[in-house]
Write a protein that holds these residues in place. Structure first.
Motif, PDB file in Angstrom:
ATOM      1  N   LEU A 217      -0.485  43.228 -54.959  1.00  0.00           N
ATOM      2  CA  LEU A 217       0.166  41.929 -54.507  1.00  0.00           C
ATOM      3  C   LEU A 217      -0.829  40.974 -54.093  1.00  0.00           C
ATOM      4  CD1 LEU A 217       2.493  44.310 -52.483  1.00  0.00           C
ATOM      5  CD2 LEU A 217       2.948  43.079 -54.944  1.00  0.00           C
ATOM      6  N   THR A 218      -0.199  39.617 -54.377  1.00  0.00           N
ATOM      7  CA  THR A 218      -0.982  38.481 -53.783  1.00  0.00           C
ATOM      8  C   THR A 218       0.139  37.505 -53.305  1.00  0.00           C
ATOM      9  OG1 THR A 218      -2.640  38.329 -55.441  1.00  0.00           O
ATOM     10  CG2 THR A 218      -2.271  36.397 -54.298  1.00  0.00           C
ATOM     11  N   LEU A 219      -0.188  37.189 -51.802  1.00  0.00           N
ATOM     12  CA  LEU A 219       0.704  36.428 -50.949  1.00  0.00           C
ATOM     13  C   LEU A 219       0.620  34.964 -51.190  1.00  0.00           C
ATOM     14  CD1 LEU A 219       0.288  38.572 -47.717  1.00  0.00           C
ATOM     15  CD2 LEU A 219       1.742  38.979 -49.575  1.00  0.00           C
ATOM     16  N   SER A 220       1.657  34.199 -50.852  1.00  0.00           N
ATOM     17  CA  SER A 220       1.582  32.953 -51.011  1.00  0.00           C
ATOM     18  C   SER A 220       0.665  32.256 -49.774  1.00  0.00           C
ATOM     19  CB  SER A 220       2.779  32.221 -50.706  1.00  0.00           C
ATOM     20  OG  SER A 220       3.985  32.841 -51.974  1.00  0.00           O
ATOM     21  N   ALA A 221       0.061  31.219 -49.946  1.00  0.00           N
ATOM     22  CA  ALA A 221      -0.796  30.663 -49.023  1.00  0.00           C
ATOM     23  C   ALA A 221      -0.101  30.304 -47.718  1.00  0.00           C
ATOM     24  CB  ALA A 221      -1.481  29.312 -49.446  1.00  0.00           C
ATOM     25  N   GLY A 222      -0.653  30.898 -46.464  1.00  0.00           N
ATOM     26  CA  GLY A 222       0.118  30.692 -45.330  1.00  0.00           C
ATOM     27  C   GLY A 222       1.369  31.339 -44.914  1.00  0.00           C
ATOM     28  N   THR A 223       1.592  32.166 -45.723  1.00  0.00           N
ATOM     29  CA  THR A 223       2.997  33.128 -45.674  1.00  0.00           C
ATOM     30  C   THR A 223       2.653  34.495 -45.671  1.00  0.00           C
ATOM     31  OG1 THR A 223       3.988  33.132 -47.687  1.00  0.00           O
ATOM     32  CG2 THR A 223       4.292  31.016 -46.580  1.00  0.00           C
ATOM     33  N   GLU A 224       3.684  35.423 -45.583  1.00  0.00           N
ATOM     34  CA  GLU A 224       3.615  36.737 -45.953  1.00  0.00           C
ATOM     35  C   GLU A 224       4.594  37.148 -47.177  1.00  0.00           C
ATOM     36  OE1 GLU A 224       4.013  38.925 -42.231  1.00  0.00           O
ATOM     37  OE2 GLU A 224       2.193  38.662 -41.313  1.00  0.00           O
ATOM     38  N   THR A 225       4.880  36.082 -47.814  1.00  0.00           N
ATOM     39  CA  THR A 225       5.870  36.581 -48.991  1.00  0.00           C
ATOM     40  C   THR A 225       4.934  36.597 -50.250  1.00  0.00           C
ATOM     41  OG1 THR A 225       5.973  34.037 -49.398  1.00  0.00           O
ATOM     42  CG2 THR A 225       7.749  35.223 -47.888  1.00  0.00           C
ATOM     43  N   ILE A 226       5.290  37.405 -51.073  1.00  0.00           N
ATOM     44  CA  ILE A 226       4.605  37.752 -52.253  1.00  0.00           C
ATOM     45  C   ILE A 226       4.555  36.573 -53.394  1.00  0.00           C
ATOM     46  CG2 ILE A 226       4.408  39.428 -54.210  1.00  0.00           C
ATOM     47  CD1 ILE A 226       5.432  41.561 -52.320  1.00  0.00           C
ATOM     48  N   GLU A 227       3.485  36.260 -53.974  1.00  0.00           N
ATOM     49  CA  GLU A 227       3.498  35.014 -54.955  1.00  0.00           C
ATOM     50  C   GLU A 227       3.290  35.699 -56.238  1.00  0.00           C
ATOM     51  OE1 GLU A 227       1.115  31.046 -54.738  1.00  0.00           O
ATOM     52  OE2 GLU A 227      -0.255  32.559 -55.433  1.00  0.00           O
ATOM     53  N   THR A 228       2.403  36.688 -56.297  1.00  0.00           N
ATOM     54  CA  THR A 228       2.237  37.615 -57.540  1.00  0.00           C
ATOM     55  C   THR A 228       2.343  39.005 -57.139  1.00  0.00           C
ATOM     56  OG1 THR A 228       0.849  35.630 -58.428  1.00  0.00           O
ATOM     57  CG2 THR A 228       0.549  37.991 -59.465  1.00  0.00           C
ATOM     58  N   GLU A 247       8.660  43.995 -60.624  1.00  0.00           N
ATOM     59  CA  GLU A 247       7.531  42.979 -60.094  1.00  0.00           C
ATOM     60  C   GLU A 247       8.448  41.761 -59.526  1.00  0.00           C
ATOM     61  OE1 GLU A 247       3.729  43.675 -63.089  1.00  0.00           O
ATOM     62  OE2 GLU A 247       5.182  42.030 -63.381  1.00  0.00           O
ATOM     63  N   ALA A 248       9.430  41.311 -60.438  1.00  0.00           N
ATOM     64  CA  ALA A 248      10.286  40.163 -60.100  1.00  0.00           C
ATOM     65  C   ALA A 248      11.024  40.653 -58.831  1.00  0.00           C
ATOM     66  CB  ALA A 248      10.957  40.060 -61.241  1.00  0.00           C
ATOM     67  N   ALA A 249      11.399  41.833 -58.455  1.00  0.00           N
ATOM     68  CA  ALA A 249      12.193  42.156 -57.310  1.00  0.00           C
ATOM     69  C   ALA A 249      11.147  41.978 -56.021  1.00  0.00           C
ATOM     70  CB  ALA A 249      12.732  43.512 -57.293  1.00  0.00           C
ATOM     71  N   LEU A 250      10.181  42.215 -56.319  1.00  0.00           N
ATOM     72  CA  LEU A 250       9.276  41.910 -55.197  1.00  0.00           C
ATOM     73  C   LEU A 250       8.392  40.410 -54.688  1.00  0.00           C
ATOM     74  CD1 LEU A 250       6.606  44.864 -55.524  1.00  0.00           C
ATOM     75  CD2 LEU A 250       8.698  44.893 -53.863  1.00  0.00           C
ATOM     76  N   THR A 251       8.583  39.621 -55.832  1.00  0.00           N
ATOM     77  CA  THR A 251       8.056  38.302 -55.846  1.00  0.00           C
ATOM     78  C   THR A 251       8.920  37.377 -55.134  1.00  0.00           C
ATOM     79  OG1 THR A 251       7.137  38.255 -58.029  1.00  0.00           O
ATOM     80  CG2 THR A 251       7.367  36.183 -57.415  1.00  0.00           C
ATOM     81  N   GLY A 252       8.215  36.780 -54.233  1.00  0.00           N
ATOM     82  CA  GLY A 252       8.793  35.700 -53.259  1.00  0.00           C
ATOM     83  C   GLY A 252       9.679  36.394 -51.983  1.00  0.00           C
ATOM     84  N   ARG A 253       9.171  37.550 -51.825  1.00  0.00           N
ATOM     85  CA  ARG A 253       9.685  38.207 -50.510  1.00  0.00           C
ATOM     86  C   ARG A 253       8.821  39.126 -49.743  1.00  0.00           C
ATOM     87  NH1 ARG A 253      14.823  41.778 -52.751  1.00  0.00           N
ATOM     88  NH2 ARG A 253      15.275  41.849 -50.185  1.00  0.00           N
ATOM     89  N   LYS A 254       9.166  39.530 -48.576  1.00  0.00           N
ATOM     90  CA  LYS A 254       8.242  40.341 -48.019  1.00  0.00           C
ATOM     91  C   LYS A 254       8.447  41.890 -48.297  1.00  0.00           C
ATOM     92  CE  LYS A 254       7.792  37.213 -43.886  1.00  0.00           C
ATOM     93  NZ  LYS A 254       7.991  37.007 -42.510  1.00  0.00           N
ATOM     94  N   VAL A 255       7.516  42.745 -48.276  1.00  0.00           N
ATOM     95  CA  VAL A 255       7.949  44.014 -48.501  1.00  0.00           C
ATOM     96  C   VAL A 255       8.298  44.831 -47.223  1.00  0.00           C
ATOM     97  CG1 VAL A 255       6.694  46.098 -49.368  1.00  0.00           C
ATOM     98  CG2 VAL A 255       5.978  44.166 -50.425  1.00  0.00           C
ATOM     99  N   THR A 256       9.443  45.518 -47.586  1.00  0.00           N
ATOM    100  CA  THR A 256      10.102  46.242 -46.560  1.00  0.00           C
ATOM    101  C   THR A 256      10.185  47.882 -47.386  1.00  0.00           C
ATOM    102  OG1 THR A 256      12.356  45.772 -47.412  1.00  0.00           O
ATOM    103  CG2 THR A 256      11.231  44.287 -45.640  1.00  0.00           C
ATOM    104  N   ILE A 257      10.654  48.835 -46.323  1.00  0.00           N
ATOM    105  CA  ILE A 257      10.597  49.956 -46.879  1.00  0.00           C
ATOM    106  C   ILE A 257      11.795  50.028 -48.115  1.00  0.00           C
ATOM    107  CG2 ILE A 257      11.349  52.534 -46.365  1.00  0.00           C
ATOM    108  CD1 ILE A 257       9.944  52.052 -43.824  1.00  0.00           C
ATOM    109  N   GLU A 258      12.947  49.285 -47.431  1.00  0.00           N
ATOM    110  CA  GLU A 258      13.908  49.293 -48.491  1.00  0.00           C
ATOM    111  C   GLU A 258      13.552  48.429 -49.628  1.00  0.00           C
ATOM    112  OE1 GLU A 258      15.153  49.954 -44.411  1.00  0.00           O
ATOM    113  OE2 GLU A 258      13.927  48.352 -45.408  1.00  0.00           O
ATOM    114  N   LEU A 259      12.745  47.443 -49.777  1.00  0.00           N
ATOM    115  CA  LEU A 259      12.333  46.560 -50.921  1.00  0.00           C
ATOM    116  C   LEU A 259      11.504  47.735 -51.827  1.00  0.00           C
ATOM    117  CD1 LEU A 259      12.569  44.239 -52.569  1.00  0.00           C
ATOM    118  CD2 LEU A 259      10.809  43.310 -51.206  1.00  0.00           C
TER     119      LEU A 259
END
Length: 306
Positions: A217-228, A247-259
């Motif tokens: 997982l790679t995060l977007s700059a300055g955030t904790e959301t997933i870019e890749t 992969e698409a389900a994780l992209t653009g989001r923060k990882v939680t237990i539910e996700l």
């Protein structure tokens, strides 16, 4: 050189038929020999996979092209722009004990500790592992999660492909008969990235994994959301499997237990495990769900902590 039955690796091999043994001094010479003896020759490196097939009578090449003495296929190097370069003849043990690999990609060193046994790790090579198309392995899914590439030499020159494009089917790759995989290239890991690899083996067959999952997982700059996101499943199909929907389900989001649980459930539907002595199809899908959930959580924690 012509070798008699029973001399392969110095042990009895009654099913092995006579074969010619050639030792080219360069990659170009090796490719030329493979072209000259198309359909009859096989590349020989570490031999940990090929010798088993020959001893069992499952493969009977008339010619072995030994590439073990070709210097250009050896060595572990790192370039700030290109990344980590692993020569095709680099052994599992060399990766496991390399300070350079430990510094740049410790996930590889940790994974290698679980590969087979020390004898196999001292013999088996990166190139042989990948070029065999072996579906029950560990390295391929980690390399793919890291966007690794394969450098391939042939008579028409070199070509570089994404490593995931190397695998075609059970024990089949996209290598042409006269081509040789010369090295694996792993680009520098982007900043704010985390990767985790988890393998699971049943207690009775610890030499090869039942399931192996790599998540990067790679995060977007300055955030904790997933870019890749990269989720790669091993040992649950003819080739390593990219779980693209997960992969698409994780992209653009923060990882939680539910996700993470959702991604694991989705990944179970993106693979095609076969029931065997390592577990039933249902069992392996359940393992995939668990490992994806755990690996996604760990990779995210590492990415956030960078």
């Amino acid at each position: 050189m012509n070798l008699e039955p029973g001399t392969l690796n110095g042990s009895e091999a009654t099913n092995v038929k006579n074969f010619d043994y050639l030792e080219p001094k360069s990659v170009a010479e090796a490719c030329a020999l493979l072209k000259q003896h198309a359909g009859e020759a096989k590349v020989f490196a570490g031999g940990s996979h090929l010798t088993i097939l020959m001893k069992q009578g499952l493969y009977q090449p008339k010619i072995l092209v030994n590439i073990k003495k070709i210097a250009e296929l050896k060595g572990i190097k790192y370039d700030a722009n290109e990344g980590l370069s692993l020569g095709a003849l680099v052994t599992h043990r060399e990766i496991e004990t390399s300070d350079l690999v430990r510094e740049k990609f410790p996930v590889l060193c940790d994974a290698e500790k679980e590969v087979a046994n020390i004898r196999v790790r001292n013999m088996g090579t990166v190139g042989g592992n990948l070029a065999s198309g072996e579906p029950l392995t560990d390295l391929s899914q980690i390399f793919i999660a890291l966007d690794g590439k394969a450098d391939i030499a042939g008579l028409g020159g070199n070509r570089v492909i994404l490593l995931e494009e190397l695998f075609v089917d059970f024990y089949q790759t996209s290598l042409a008969e006269e081509e040789i995989l010369t090295r694996v290239i792993i680009p520098p890991l982007p900043s704010r990235s985390g990767i985790d690899y988890i393998r699971f083996s049943s207690s009775s067959v610890v030499d090869k994994p039942s399931v192996g999952v790599a998540v990067r997982l790679t995060l977007s700059a300055g955030t904790e959301t997933i870019e890749t996101a990269r989720i790669v499943l091993g040992c649950v199909g003819a080739t390593p499997v990219r779980a693209r929907k997960a992969e698409a389900a994780l992209t653009g989001r923060k990882v939680t237990i539910e996700l993470a649980e959702k991604a694991g459930a989705m990944a179970t539907q993106e693979c095609n495990p076969i029931g065997d002595l390592r577990g039933s199809e249902h069992y392996k899908r359940a393992i995939v769900a668990t490992l994806v959930r755990r690996a996604a959580g760990r990779a995210y924690e590492r990415a956030v902590g960078v």
